[in-house]
Design a protein around this motif. Structure first.
Motif, PDB file in Angstrom:
ATOM      1  N   ASP A 142      47.704 -26.501  62.385  1.00 43.07           N
ATOM      2  CA  ASP A 142      47.199 -25.129  62.317  1.00 43.07           C
ATOM      3  C   ASP A 142      46.792 -24.582  63.685  1.00 43.07           C
ATOM      4  O   ASP A 142      46.730 -23.373  63.873  1.00 43.07           O
ATOM      5  CB  ASP A 142      45.984 -25.047  61.378  1.00 43.07           C
ATOM      6  N   GLU A 143      46.496 -25.468  64.631  1.00 43.83           N
ATOM      7  CA  GLU A 143      46.046 -25.015  65.954  1.00 43.83           C
ATOM      8  C   GLU A 143      47.149 -24.337  66.746  1.00 43.83           C
ATOM      9  O   GLU A 143      46.889 -23.722  67.778  1.00 43.83           O
ATOM     10  CB  GLU A 143      45.472 -26.188  66.760  1.00 43.83           C
ATOM     11  N   VAL A 144      48.394 -24.415  66.281  1.00 50.13           N
ATOM     12  CA  VAL A 144      49.518 -23.798  67.000  1.00 50.13           C
ATOM     13  C   VAL A 144      49.294 -22.296  67.170  1.00 50.13           C
ATOM     14  O   VAL A 144      49.737 -21.707  68.155  1.00 50.13           O
ATOM     15  CB  VAL A 144      50.865 -24.120  66.307  1.00 50.13           C
ATOM     16  N   ASP A 202      44.047 -11.472  66.941  1.00 43.51           N
ATOM     17  CA  ASP A 202      45.388 -11.053  67.353  1.00 43.51           C
ATOM     18  C   ASP A 202      46.450 -12.128  67.116  1.00 43.51           C
ATOM     19  O   ASP A 202      47.644 -11.845  67.125  1.00 43.51           O
ATOM     20  CB  ASP A 202      45.405 -10.604  68.817  1.00 43.51           C
ATOM     21  N   ASN A 203      46.029 -13.381  66.866  1.00 40.57           N
ATOM     22  CA  ASN A 203      46.991 -14.444  66.566  1.00 40.57           C
ATOM     23  C   ASN A 203      47.168 -14.651  65.057  1.00 40.57           C
ATOM     24  O   ASN A 203      47.834 -15.582  64.629  1.00 40.57           O
ATOM     25  CB  ASN A 203      46.579 -15.754  67.245  1.00 40.57           C
ATOM     26  N   GLY A 204      46.511 -13.809  64.246  1.00 43.22           N
ATOM     27  CA  GLY A 204      46.647 -13.883  62.795  1.00 43.22           C
ATOM     28  C   GLY A 204      45.643 -14.776  62.097  1.00 43.22           C
ATOM     29  O   GLY A 204      45.601 -14.849  60.878  1.00 43.22           O
ATOM     30  N   VAL A 205      44.790 -15.454  62.858  1.00 42.81           N
ATOM     31  CA  VAL A 205      43.800 -16.361  62.274  1.00 42.81           C
ATOM     32  C   VAL A 205      42.606 -15.553  61.773  1.00 42.81           C
ATOM     33  O   VAL A 205      42.145 -14.618  62.421  1.00 42.81           O
ATOM     34  CB  VAL A 205      43.342 -17.417  63.312  1.00 42.81           C
ATOM     35  N   ARG A 206      42.095 -15.939  60.602  1.00 43.63           N
ATOM     36  CA  ARG A 206      40.932 -15.264  60.005  1.00 43.63           C
ATOM     37  C   ARG A 206      39.672 -16.039  60.364  1.00 43.63           C
ATOM     38  O   ARG A 206      39.622 -17.250  60.187  1.00 43.63           O
ATOM     39  CB  ARG A 206      41.122 -15.233  58.495  1.00 43.63           C
ATOM     40  N   VAL A 207      38.660 -15.331  60.879  1.00 42.90           N
ATOM     41  CA  VAL A 207      37.375 -15.942  61.214  1.00 42.90           C
ATOM     42  C   VAL A 207      36.246 -15.067  60.682  1.00 42.90           C
ATOM     43  O   VAL A 207      36.452 -13.887  60.398  1.00 42.90           O
ATOM     44  CB  VAL A 207      37.179 -16.128  62.748  1.00 42.90           C
ATOM     45  N   MET A 208      35.071 -15.647  60.564  1.00 45.03           N
ATOM     46  CA  MET A 208      33.891 -14.893  60.153  1.00 45.03           C
ATOM     47  C   MET A 208      33.126 -14.507  61.419  1.00 45.03           C
ATOM     48  O   MET A 208      32.898 -15.349  62.285  1.00 45.03           O
ATOM     49  CB  MET A 208      33.016 -15.748  59.231  1.00 45.03           C
ATOM     50  N   ALA A 255      37.166 -25.600  64.923  1.00 48.35           N
ATOM     51  CA  ALA A 255      36.341 -25.217  63.775  1.00 48.35           C
ATOM     52  C   ALA A 255      36.752 -23.845  63.240  1.00 48.35           C
ATOM     53  O   ALA A 255      36.333 -23.446  62.160  1.00 48.35           O
ATOM     54  CB  ALA A 255      34.866 -25.200  64.164  1.00 48.35           C
ATOM     55  N   LYS A 256      37.553 -23.102  64.023  1.00 49.78           N
ATOM     56  CA  LYS A 256      37.970 -21.734  63.679  1.00 49.78           C
ATOM     57  C   LYS A 256      36.749 -20.861  63.398  1.00 49.78           C
ATOM     58  O   LYS A 256      36.686 -20.176  62.386  1.00 49.78           O
ATOM     59  CB  LYS A 256      38.941 -21.744  62.518  1.00 49.78           C
ATOM     60  N   VAL A 309      41.697  -7.741  65.689  1.00 48.55           N
ATOM     61  CA  VAL A 309      42.587  -6.626  65.373  1.00 48.55           C
ATOM     62  C   VAL A 309      42.174  -5.930  64.074  1.00 48.55           C
ATOM     63  O   VAL A 309      42.529  -4.787  63.843  1.00 48.55           O
ATOM     64  CB  VAL A 309      44.074  -7.062  65.285  1.00 48.55           C
ATOM     65  N   GLU A 310      41.415  -6.632  63.253  1.00 47.37           N
ATOM     66  CA  GLU A 310      40.975  -6.042  61.995  1.00 47.37           C
ATOM     67  C   GLU A 310      39.649  -6.670  61.593  1.00 47.37           C
ATOM     68  O   GLU A 310      39.509  -7.881  61.586  1.00 47.37           O
ATOM     69  CB  GLU A 310      42.031  -6.327  60.914  1.00 47.37           C
ATOM     70  N   ALA A 311      38.659  -5.803  61.301  1.00 47.62           N
ATOM     71  CA  ALA A 311      37.347  -6.300  60.854  1.00 47.62           C
ATOM     72  C   ALA A 311      36.844  -5.402  59.744  1.00 47.62           C
ATOM     73  O   ALA A 311      37.001  -4.179  59.810  1.00 47.62           O
ATOM     74  CB  ALA A 311      36.361  -6.310  62.019  1.00 47.62           C
ATOM     75  N   ASP A 312      36.262  -6.004  58.727  1.00 41.97           N
ATOM     76  CA  ASP A 312      35.702  -5.217  57.632  1.00 41.97           C
ATOM     77  C   ASP A 312      34.534  -4.381  58.137  1.00 41.97           C
ATOM     78  O   ASP A 312      33.867  -4.755  59.100  1.00 41.97           O
ATOM     79  CB  ASP A 312      35.203  -6.141  56.503  1.00 41.97           C
ATOM     80  N   ALA A 313      34.283  -3.269  57.472  1.00 39.12           N
ATOM     81  CA  ALA A 313      33.156  -2.416  57.841  1.00 39.12           C
ATOM     82  C   ALA A 313      31.850  -3.092  57.436  1.00 39.12           C
ATOM     83  O   ALA A 313      31.812  -3.915  56.517  1.00 39.12           O
ATOM     84  CB  ALA A 313      33.277  -1.066  57.143  1.00 39.12           C
ATOM     85  N   VAL A 314      30.782  -2.721  58.131  1.00 36.35           N
ATOM     86  CA  VAL A 314      29.471  -3.289  57.819  1.00 36.35           C
ATOM     87  C   VAL A 314      28.929  -2.621  56.568  1.00 36.35           C
ATOM     88  O   VAL A 314      28.982  -1.398  56.438  1.00 36.35           O
ATOM     89  CB  VAL A 314      28.485  -3.064  58.997  1.00 36.35           C
ATOM     90  N   VAL A 315      28.402  -3.416  55.646  1.00 38.07           N
ATOM     91  CA  VAL A 315      27.793  -2.889  54.434  1.00 38.07           C
ATOM     92  C   VAL A 315      26.346  -2.548  54.769  1.00 38.07           C
ATOM     93  O   VAL A 315      25.620  -3.368  55.330  1.00 38.07           O
ATOM     94  CB  VAL A 315      27.865  -3.923  53.283  1.00 38.07           C
ATOM     95  N   LYS A 316      25.925  -1.327  54.445  1.00 37.95           N
ATOM     96  CA  LYS A 316      24.567  -0.880  54.775  1.00 37.95           C
ATOM     97  C   LYS A 316      23.542  -1.813  54.146  1.00 37.95           C
ATOM     98  O   LYS A 316      23.654  -2.204  52.998  1.00 37.95           O
ATOM     99  CB  LYS A 316      24.370   0.546  54.262  1.00 37.95           C
TER     100      LYS A 316
END
Length: 187
Positions: free
Chosen positions: A101-103, A156-162, A179-180, A135-142
């Motif tokens: 997965d590190e590729v 930008d590499n397609g990996v999802r992180v928190m 640890a992503k 490249v994409e982040a959810d909006a903050v919930v009030k």
């Protein structure tokens, strides 16, 4: 170099049953009856198999020393990765499977460390942390900013992180490759 079964640590490279194995996890167990043992989870560096083995303190296992060499990542050619030796400028082709997965974290010109056994590459170590752009982040919930909540983001590499709520799309961040996980905002 021979070591006792209870001296095995995560990250050790062992020669076991005619294979070369990297120790992923260890758990020392001392049952009420009988001798202590080390439960060891290992991954074969040649074919990728995983196994769990129980070593007693009387067992000895051969600890392998791998040669390491610095390489530079050049590009991907189909399912092959092209690396260049920093000293001889020789190029080497490796399967993308070797990185798993590190590729996704490979970047042009990135310096990596290849581990060699008998002059044969068996693993690639990336830097522990890299910079990437969100490249994409959810909006903050009030009302969510008061707690230490995280929101999903895509790099930008397609990996999802928190990431923390204050991180927006377009922000450069530092990510822990293995640890992503989000580490901090990039300077």
């Amino acid at each position: 170099m021979k070591i006792s079964g209870v001296d095995i640590r995560p990250g050790n490279i062992l020669e076991y049953e005619k294979g070369i194995w990297r120790v992923a996890k260890t758990q020392h167990t001392q049952p009420g009856k009988g001798g202590a043992f080390m439960q060891v989870e290992m991954k074969n560096l040649i074919d990728g198999r995983k196994t769990n083995v129980r070593f007693r303190s009387a067992d000895t296992v051969e600890k392998v020393r791998l040669d390491t060499k610095e390489y530079q990542y050049l590009y991907t050619d189909g399912d092959k990765l092209v690396f260049m030796d920093n000293e001889t400028y020789e190029q080497i082709l490796l399967d993308t499977d070797m990185l798993g997965d590190e590729v996704a974290f490979l970047q042009d010109g990135m310096e990596v460390t290849l581990e060699l056994y008998d002059e044969r590459p068996i693993s690639v170590q990336l830097p522990d942390q890299i910079e990437a752009t969100i490249v994409e982040a959810d909006a903050v919930v009030k009302g969510q900013t008061a707690s230490s909540s995280y929101k999903p983001a895509i790099l930008d590499n397609g990996v999802r992180v928190m990431v923390p709520p204050h991180i927006a799309s377009g922000t450069r961040i530092v990510v822990d490759v293995y640890a992503k996980e989000y580490v901090r905002k990039a300077d």
